[in-house]
Write a protein that holds these residues in place. Structure first.
Motif, PDB file in Angstrom:
ATOM      1  N   VAL A  86      36.109  35.083  44.588  1.00 46.92           N
ATOM      2  CA  VAL A  86      35.154  33.972  44.537  1.00 46.92           C
ATOM      3  C   VAL A  86      35.039  33.299  45.898  1.00 46.92           C
ATOM      4  O   VAL A  86      35.926  33.428  46.742  1.00 46.92           O
ATOM      5  CB  VAL A  86      35.570  32.944  43.457  1.00 46.92           C
TER       6      VAL A  86
ATOM      7  N   GLY B 181      39.664  41.354  37.923  1.00 45.28           N
ATOM      8  CA  GLY B 181      39.424  39.935  38.160  1.00 45.28           C
ATOM      9  C   GLY B 181      38.207  39.753  39.036  1.00 45.28           C
ATOM     10  O   GLY B 181      37.299  40.592  39.025  1.00 45.28           O
ATOM     11  N   TRP B 182      38.198  38.675  39.825  1.00 47.71           N
ATOM     12  CA  TRP B 182      37.046  38.388  40.672  1.00 47.71           C
ATOM     13  C   TRP B 182      37.465  37.755  41.990  1.00 47.71           C
ATOM     14  O   TRP B 182      38.418  36.973  42.040  1.00 47.71           O
ATOM     15  CB  TRP B 182      36.084  37.422  39.981  1.00 47.71           C
TER      16      TRP B 182
ATOM     17  N   ILE C  18      41.923  35.774  39.844  1.00 48.31           N
ATOM     18  CA  ILE C  18      40.761  35.112  40.442  1.00 48.31           C
ATOM     19  C   ILE C  18      41.254  34.553  41.770  1.00 48.31           C
ATOM     20  O   ILE C  18      42.212  33.774  41.799  1.00 48.31           O
ATOM     21  CB  ILE C  18      40.228  33.983  39.543  1.00 48.31           C
TER      22      ILE C  18
ATOM     23  N   ASP D 197      36.350  43.644  41.338  1.00 47.95           N
ATOM     24  CA  ASP D 197      35.510  42.771  40.506  1.00 47.95           C
ATOM     25  C   ASP D 197      35.196  43.418  39.167  1.00 47.95           C
ATOM     26  O   ASP D 197      34.893  44.610  39.078  1.00 47.95           O
ATOM     27  CB  ASP D 197      34.200  42.430  41.228  1.00 47.95           C
TER      28      ASP D 197
ATOM     29  N   MET E 155      35.223  29.721  41.101  1.00 45.30           N
ATOM     30  CA  MET E 155      36.512  29.937  40.457  1.00 45.30           C
ATOM     31  C   MET E 155      36.488  29.369  39.034  1.00 45.30           C
ATOM     32  O   MET E 155      36.938  30.034  38.085  1.00 45.30           O
ATOM     33  CB  MET E 155      37.633  29.313  41.270  1.00 45.30           C
TER      34      MET E 155
ATOM     35  N   VAL F  46      37.175  35.079  31.871  1.00 45.56           N
ATOM     36  CA  VAL F  46      38.422  35.858  31.843  1.00 45.56           C
ATOM     37  C   VAL F  46      38.494  36.792  30.640  1.00 45.56           C
ATOM     38  O   VAL F  46      38.981  37.919  30.748  1.00 45.56           O
ATOM     39  CB  VAL F  46      39.648  34.906  31.902  1.00 45.56           C
TER      40      VAL F  46
ATOM     41  N   ALA G  52      34.476  31.615  36.879  1.00 45.48           N
ATOM     42  CA  ALA G  52      35.204  32.855  36.580  1.00 45.48           C
ATOM     43  C   ALA G  52      36.248  32.633  35.499  1.00 45.48           C
ATOM     44  O   ALA G  52      36.486  33.522  34.672  1.00 45.48           O
ATOM     45  CB  ALA G  52      35.849  33.407  37.853  1.00 45.48           C
TER      46      ALA G  52
END
Length: 106
Positions: free
Chosen positions: A28, A25-26, A8, A21, A34, A41, A37
């Motif tokens: 942000v 993960g991502w 993240i 994404d 965050m 997980v 997110a």
């Protein structure tokens, strides 16, 4: 990521190039995203995350990219008629005559 751990990160630096994404993960925008997110997980499949990292950044992927760079450099050199010349010859040919080193004996 290579251990299957989701990442993240903020969308700065290389993060957008590395993170996919919902796969690894991502990306942000702020600390609120965050935190959100972190609660997601468990949605990332660790094996898929690891596989993606290996395919994208492992040894084989790196070697493929290096080979592509060398092929492109070779093609460019052939187009410019510079195949078989020593790299220092290319640098020397761009210097003014008074700044060129003495010719090398072969």
């Amino acid at each position: 990521m290579a251990c299957g751990t989701p990442v993240i990160a903020f969308g700065e630096g290389a993060a957008p190039e590395v993170i996919t994404d919902d796969v690894t993960g991502w990306i942000v925008e702020d600390e609120h995203e965050m935190a959100a997110a972190l609660g997601r997980v468990q949605e990332i499949d660790r094996a898929s995350c690891r596989d993606h990292a290996e395919r994208s950044f492992g040894l084989e992927a790196a070697l493929d990219r290096y080979e592509d760079v060398y092929r492109q450099a070779d093609t460019t050199a052939r187009r410019r008629g510079r195949v078989g010349r020593h790299p220092s010859d290319l640098v020397a040919s761009r210097r003014p005559p008074h700044a060129r080193p003495a010719a090398r004996g072969h």
